[in-house]
Design a protein around this motif. Structure first.
Motif, mmCIF file in Angstrom:
data_model
loop_
_atom_site.group_PDB
_atom_site.id
_atom_site.type_symbol
_atom_site.label_atom_id
_atom_site.label_comp_id
_atom_site.label_asym_id
_atom_site.label_seq_id
_atom_site.Cartn_x
_atom_site.Cartn_y
_atom_site.Cartn_z
ATOM 1 N N THR A 2 31.780 -4.491 7.742
ATOM 2 C CA THR A 2 30.722 -4.281 9.034
ATOM 3 C C THR A 2 29.527 -3.483 8.418
ATOM 4 O OG1 THR A 2 32.204 -4.945 10.871
ATOM 5 C CG2 THR A 2 30.150 -3.795 11.334
ATOM 6 N N ASN A 3 28.140 -3.706 8.703
ATOM 7 C CA ASN A 3 27.332 -2.679 8.361
ATOM 8 C C ASN A 3 26.596 -2.658 9.572
ATOM 9 O OD1 ASN A 3 25.276 -1.054 6.962
ATOM 10 N ND2 ASN A 3 23.978 -2.770 7.317
ATOM 11 N N GLN A 4 26.362 -1.377 10.242
ATOM 12 C CA GLN A 4 25.524 -1.033 11.346
ATOM 13 C C GLN A 4 24.337 -0.031 10.780
ATOM 14 O OE1 GLN A 4 28.344 0.766 14.324
ATOM 15 N NE2 GLN A 4 28.986 -1.496 14.849
ATOM 16 N N GLY A 5 24.093 0.252 9.480
ATOM 17 C CA GLY A 5 23.198 1.089 9.135
ATOM 18 C C GLY A 5 22.032 0.428 8.802
ATOM 19 N N SER A 6 20.874 0.662 9.157
ATOM 20 C CA SER A 6 19.627 -0.091 8.405
ATOM 21 C C SER A 6 19.345 0.383 7.135
ATOM 22 C CB SER A 6 18.436 0.413 9.638
ATOM 23 O OG SER A 6 18.120 1.563 9.310
ATOM 24 N N LEU A 7 18.504 -0.516 6.499
ATOM 25 C CA LEU A 7 18.098 -0.499 5.165
ATOM 26 C C LEU A 7 16.500 -0.380 5.108
ATOM 27 C CD1 LEU A 7 20.487 -2.851 3.406
ATOM 28 C CD2 LEU A 7 20.796 -0.277 3.493
ATOM 29 N N SER A 8 15.888 0.370 4.432
ATOM 30 C CA SER A 8 14.737 0.345 4.020
ATOM 31 C C SER A 8 14.239 1.366 3.067
ATOM 32 C CB SER A 8 13.783 1.362 5.196
ATOM 33 O OG SER A 8 14.459 2.607 5.614
ATOM 34 N N PHE A 9 13.018 1.123 2.234
ATOM 35 C CA PHE A 9 12.692 2.043 1.122
ATOM 36 C C PHE A 9 11.833 3.313 1.612
ATOM 37 C CE2 PHE A 9 12.493 -2.227 -1.386
ATOM 38 C CZ PHE A 9 13.740 -2.113 -1.636
ATOM 39 N N ILE A 10 12.192 4.354 0.862
ATOM 40 C CA ILE A 10 11.264 5.589 1.075
ATOM 41 C C ILE A 10 10.659 5.982 -0.348
ATOM 42 C CG2 ILE A 10 11.415 8.118 1.672
ATOM 43 C CD1 ILE A 10 13.998 7.268 3.271
ATOM 44 N N TYR A 11 9.374 5.815 -0.369
ATOM 45 C CA TYR A 11 8.585 6.416 -1.554
ATOM 46 C C TYR A 11 8.449 7.898 -1.449
ATOM 47 C CZ TYR A 11 7.669 1.333 -1.995
ATOM 48 O OH TYR A 11 7.737 0.217 -2.488
ATOM 49 N N PRO A 12 8.657 8.516 -2.560
ATOM 50 C CA PRO A 12 8.048 9.946 -2.743
ATOM 51 C C PRO A 12 6.786 10.056 -2.599
ATOM 52 C CG PRO A 12 9.787 9.326 -4.573
ATOM 53 C CD PRO A 12 9.288 8.049 -3.941
ATOM 54 N N VAL A 13 6.321 11.250 -2.030
ATOM 55 C CA VAL A 13 4.760 11.310 -1.766
ATOM 56 C C VAL A 13 3.866 11.216 -3.213
ATOM 57 C CG1 VAL A 13 3.171 12.956 -1.035
ATOM 58 C CG2 VAL A 13 5.203 12.706 0.206
ATOM 59 N N GLY A 14 3.130 10.559 -3.106
ATOM 60 C CA GLY A 14 2.279 10.485 -4.426
ATOM 61 C C GLY A 14 2.819 9.415 -5.415
ATOM 62 N N SER A 15 3.710 8.712 -5.128
ATOM 63 C CA SER A 15 4.474 7.966 -6.129
ATOM 64 C C SER A 15 3.779 6.472 -5.967
ATOM 65 C CB SER A 15 5.835 7.708 -6.145
ATOM 66 O OG SER A 15 6.256 7.156 -4.567
ATOM 67 N N SER A 16 3.777 5.705 -7.021
ATOM 68 C CA SER A 16 3.273 4.150 -7.002
ATOM 69 C C SER A 16 3.882 3.355 -8.213
ATOM 70 C CB SER A 16 1.663 4.325 -7.412
ATOM 71 O OG SER A 16 1.217 4.830 -8.461
ATOM 72 N N LEU A 17 3.805 2.391 -7.928
ATOM 73 C CA LEU A 17 4.285 1.158 -9.135
ATOM 74 C C LEU A 17 3.278 0.344 -9.575
ATOM 75 C CD1 LEU A 17 7.328 -0.149 -6.934
ATOM 76 C CD2 LEU A 17 7.391 1.643 -8.749
ATOM 77 N N THR A 18 3.336 0.371 -10.904
ATOM 78 C CA THR A 18 2.407 -0.509 -11.683
ATOM 79 C C THR A 18 2.764 -1.939 -11.714
ATOM 80 O OG1 THR A 18 3.542 -0.331 -13.683
ATOM 81 C CG2 THR A 18 1.999 1.319 -13.050
ATOM 82 N N SER A 19 1.736 -2.994 -12.046
ATOM 83 C CA SER A 19 2.118 -4.109 -11.803
ATOM 84 C C SER A 19 3.260 -4.461 -12.903
ATOM 85 C CB SER A 19 0.879 -5.125 -12.421
ATOM 86 O OG SER A 19 -0.117 -4.817 -11.276
ATOM 87 N N LEU A 20 3.318 -3.559 -14.234
ATOM 88 C CA LEU A 20 4.494 -3.886 -15.156
ATOM 89 C C LEU A 20 5.696 -3.669 -14.467
ATOM 90 C CD1 LEU A 20 5.166 -4.561 -18.147
ATOM 91 C CD2 LEU A 20 4.703 -2.408 -18.766
ATOM 92 N N GLU A 21 5.691 -2.326 -13.824
ATOM 93 C CA GLU A 21 7.011 -2.148 -13.506
ATOM 94 C C GLU A 21 7.527 -3.136 -12.285
ATOM 95 O OE1 GLU A 21 6.603 2.822 -13.731
ATOM 96 O OE2 GLU A 21 5.466 1.740 -12.016
ATOM 97 N N LEU A 22 6.686 -3.465 -11.401
ATOM 98 C CA LEU A 22 7.077 -4.443 -10.663
ATOM 99 C C LEU A 22 7.582 -5.873 -11.144
ATOM 100 C CD1 LEU A 22 3.829 -4.201 -7.930
ATOM 101 C CD2 LEU A 22 6.411 -3.560 -7.611
ATOM 102 N N SER A 23 6.773 -6.276 -12.032
ATOM 103 C CA SER A 23 7.287 -7.411 -12.850
ATOM 104 C C SER A 23 8.486 -7.412 -13.564
ATOM 105 C CB SER A 23 6.162 -8.232 -13.733
ATOM 106 O OG SER A 23 6.027 -7.089 -14.949
ATOM 107 N N GLN A 24 9.017 -6.239 -13.881
ATOM 108 C CA GLN A 24 10.271 -6.095 -14.680
ATOM 109 C C GLN A 24 11.449 -5.692 -13.702
ATOM 110 O OE1 GLN A 24 9.014 -2.760 -17.349
ATOM 111 N NE2 GLN A 24 8.681 -4.216 -18.947
#
Length: 319
Positions: A2-24
């Motif tokens: 059983t899972n009762q804990g929510s899941l979400s993404f947390i980005y560090p302040v100022g971080s970003s993902l490039t198109s290449l990183e997303l595609s990989q």
């Protein structure tokens, strides 16, 4: 489990993902369990938490279970009550996206599946130039019944909503179904000594039997691709029995593809092959298909949409 804990993404302040990183990236997220190279029986999966995630990062998302590389798994009792909330924060680099309220995987037999969580997808970014004829699959319970597998006793009460920002360009075909994408166990007929050419009514249930969809399915956008919505199945290649759709199915796609299909059905959109049949099934929901462009066509059906197309979109031939 059983899972009762929510899941979400947390980005560090100022971080970003490039198109290449997303595609990989190849990211799979499930509410309870992910298996790889596992055969056997799984019993009792329960997710009660919401999944609040970024659609542009994830390839496959399920409420309870993702199965990879299995020969056969029997799944008994898998319930999801958490909502799946997805939005984009970056350009979409994935050619294939799959979202399920309960299970994703092949070579699985299902018994007692239950989803009450809503699936909400807000798309506010375009697909990248590298995505051509991509596919977005969304369903309430599972993606397919494979050969030699079956599914019995399931319920979906969650709504499915796919909303596109009109300022974006999406090179996706969109498939949304209250229950599942495909029933493809054609071996079921020989296993149960069923003559596919016979019109005799028997009490033999289908490879998919006793299911209810009580959730609305809504597609709203302007996709550069087909959009197909159903209360139960997108594709049926085998025997479907005892299925009811109570939800309203609304497919509004101002399609930009010249040959685009905008289709909505209460039970099944496409019946394919000599084994495809539907028995003891009914639709009680409103079925709406709308496009305001001069491209392609629209089709709306209360029970079954058509039997003249193959899965790849080509026409059935006499040969």
């Amino acid at each position: 489990l059983t899972n009762q804990g929510s899941l979400s993404f947390i980005y560090p302040v100022g971080s970003s993902l490039t198109s290449l990183e997303l595609s990989q990236m190849d990211v799979n997220v499930s509410g309870v369990l992910t298996t790889d190279l596992v055969d056997g029986q799984i019993e009792g999966l329960f997710n009660m938490a919401n999944l609040n995630l970024d659609l542009d990062i994830i390839d496959r998302i399920s409420g309870t279970l993702i199965v990879k590389n299995t020969n056969s798994i029997n799944l008994f009792q898998s319930y999801n009550t958490g909502n799946i909330n997805l939005e984009t924060k970056n350009e979409l680099e994935q050619s294939q996206l799959m979202i399920s309220g309960n299970v994703i995987g092949t070579n699985i037999s299902f018994e007692h599946l239950h989803n009450e969580g809503n699936i909400t997808i807000d798309i506010n970014h375009s697909t990248s130039l590298s995505v051509v004829n991509g596919n977005l699959y969304v369903f309430g319970l599972f993606n397919e019944i494979s050969q030699n597998q079956k599914a019995v006793n399931g319920y979906n009460g969650g709504n499915i909503s796919i909303l596109q920002n009109p300022a974006t360009v999406l090179n996706y075909n969109v498939y949304a179904s209250g229950l599942a994408y495909k029933n493809s166990n054609t071996n079921y007929f020989s296993e149960n000594s069923i003559n596919p050419a016979s019109i005799e009514i028997s009490d033999i249930v289908g490879s998919m039997d006793n299911f209810i969809n009580d959730g609305d399915v809504t597609i709203s956008g302007s996709f550069n691709g087909h959009s197909i919505a159903s209360g139960a199945l997108i594709i049926n290649e085998s025997s479907l029995t005892g299925v009811a759709n109570l939800g309203n199915i609304t497919n509004k796609n101002n399609v930009t593809l010249a040959s685009g299909r905008v289709e909505a059905s209460g039970i099944v959109c496409m019946m394919i092959g000599q084994y495809a049949r539907v028995k003891d099934s009914a639709n009680y929901g409103d079925i709406i298909a709308v496009s305001t462009t001069a491209n392609g066509y629209t089709l709306a059906s209360g029970v079954v949409g058509r039997n003249d197309k193959l899965e790849n979109g080509s026409n059935v031939s006499s040969g």
